[in-house]
Write an enzyme that holds these catalytic residues in place. Structure first.
Site, PDB file in Angstrom:
ATOM      1  N   LYS A 205     116.545  -6.415 101.717  1.00 56.58           N
ATOM      2  CA  LYS A 205     117.421  -5.437 101.055  1.00 56.58           C
ATOM      3  C   LYS A 205     117.736  -5.949  99.666  1.00 56.58           C
ATOM      4  CE  LYS A 205     121.977  -4.290 101.854  1.00 56.58           C
ATOM      5  NZ  LYS A 205     123.124  -3.745 102.640  1.00 56.58           N
ATOM      6  N   THR A 206     117.519  -5.101  98.676  1.00 54.92           N
ATOM      7  CA  THR A 206     117.766  -5.504  97.292  1.00 54.92           C
ATOM      8  C   THR A 206     118.163  -4.284  96.487  1.00 54.92           C
ATOM      9  OG1 THR A 206     116.859  -6.802  95.454  1.00 54.92           O
ATOM     10  CG2 THR A 206     115.376  -5.223  96.493  1.00 54.92           C
TER      11      THR A 206
END
Length: 295
Positions: A205-206
Site C-alpha cells: 500500500k502506497t
C-alpha cells in the site's frame, strides 16, 4: 554487497508490457505461492476484476478518536456491503465488525508512538501470528518506514511478519509510510515499494504520485493506493481514477470515505471506478445523483 557507486539510473520499465510471470492466477506476483496464500489473496482481490476496495479504519492506533471514526460500531456496518476488505486493529475488528462479514480482513499488527510524539517511525510488532490465525486474517499489515530514523527496526518488523506469515500461509501487506521528513517523489516511492516487495510482502500500500506507471511496473506485487488526507470528492475520485489507470490493483480511500458527508455514496462511487472501469466524472455524477435521490 552491491556497490552503489557507478550504478546507472533505472529507466527501462516497459510500462506497456504485462507482468511476465502472471500464469493463471489473477493476483500479480502470486502465481508461485501455495494454495493457502492464494485463497487469502482471492479474499482480498476480486477474481473477476482483479482489484480491491479496501477500507482502513486503523487510524486510532496512533491518533486516538478521529473525525468520522468516533463511533466505529455505527460507521462500519453502513459500509460493509461496499468494500472488499476491512483494514483495522484487532481491538476494532473484534468489537465492531460482525463475524458474519464474509469479505477480506487486513489485520494491523504493528504499533508505536502516538500523535503526541514527533517521530512515529519507531514501531513494534504488537500482534503475534497466532492471534492473526485466530482472527482468520487474510493479510497482516505492517507499517514500513523507508528513509526514516526507524528504518532498520521497521524492516526488521516487516521481515519477521513475512517469515511468520509464510509459515502459516498468511500474506503480508507492506504499508509504505511517509513521514514529515520523507520526500514524496517517484524516486522515493520506487525505492520504498521495491524494497517492501523484495522483502517478500505479497501486496503493497502506497501513495499515488507522478510516473506512477513506472512505480507499478517496477513492483512485482500488486499496489493498493492510499487516499491520504481528505480531499473534495471530485479530487478524490480523480486521484482514484488516475491510480487505477496507472496500474493500481485497488484503492484504500480511508478518510475520503469516512470523512465524506455521504460516506456510503462515496464508497459506491469508488467501487464503480475500481471494479467497473468508470471514469472519475462518471463516478462523481453518480455520487451527486445518489446524494440527491438517497439511492
Amino acid at each position: 554487497m552491491a556497490d552503489k557507486d557507478g550504478l546507472k539510473v533505472a529507466k527501462d520499465y516497459h510500462v506497456d508490457t504485462a507482468f511476465a510471470n502472471q500464469g493463471s492466477f489473477h493476483v500479480k506476483g502470486a502465481n508461485n505461492l501455495d494454495w493457502g496464500m492464494k485463497k487469502h489473496l482471492s479474499n482480498i482481490f476480486d477474481p473477476v476484476s482483479g482489484n480491491t476496495v479496501m477500507f482502513a479504519f486503523d487510524h486510532g492506533y496512533f491518533m486516538g478518536s478521529t473525525a468520522g471514526l468516533e463511533r466505529l460500531d455505527l460507521v462500519i456496518p453502513k459500509l460493509q456491503e461496499q468494500v472488499d476488505v476491512f483494514m483495522g486493529t484487532r481491538g476494532a475488528l473484534r468489537t465492531c465488525v460482525s463475524p458474519a462479514f464474509k469479505k477480506g480482513i487486513a489485520l494491523r499488527v504493528t504499533s508505536g508512538s502516538s500523535m503526541l510524539n514527533d517521530d512515529l517511525s519507531h514501531e513494534v510488532v504488537a500482534v503475534d501470528i497466532e492471534d492473526a490465525i485466530r482472527m482468520n486474517a487474510d493479510c497482516i499489515a505492517v507499517q514500513t518506514f523507508i528513509g526514516a530514523d526507524g528504518q532498520l527496526s521497521s524492516i526488521d518488523n516487516l521481515s519477521k511478519c513475512i517469515n511468520a506469515g509464510m509459515r502459516y500461509s498468511i500474506p503480508t501487506l507492506g504499508v509504505v509510510a511517509v513521514g514529515k521528513q520523507m520526500e514524496r517523489t517517484p524516486r522515493f516511492f520506487k525505492l520504498a515499494t521495491r524494497i517492501v516487495a523484495e522483502m517478500g510482502a505479497s501486496l503493497v500500500k502506497t501513495y499515488y504520485c507522478d510516473d506512477f506507471e513506472e512505480i507499478v511496473a517496477a513492483c512485482p506485487v500488486p499496489i493498493v493506493v492510499a487516499g491520504g488526507k481528505k480531499l473534495p470528492e471530485p479530487e478524490a475520485l480523480e486521484m482514484a481514477y488516475r491510480s487505477m489507470q496507472g496500474g493500481a490493483r485497488g484503492l484504500d480511500m480511508g478518510r475520503n470515505i469516512f470523512q465524506s458527508e455521504h460516506p456510503v455514496e462515496m464508497a459506491k462511487a469508488i467501487r464503480m471506478i475500481v471494479h467497473h472501469g468508470a471514469t472519475d466524472k462518471e463516478a462523481y455524477e453518480f455520487y451527486l445523483d445518489a446524494t440527491k435521490s438517497g439511492k
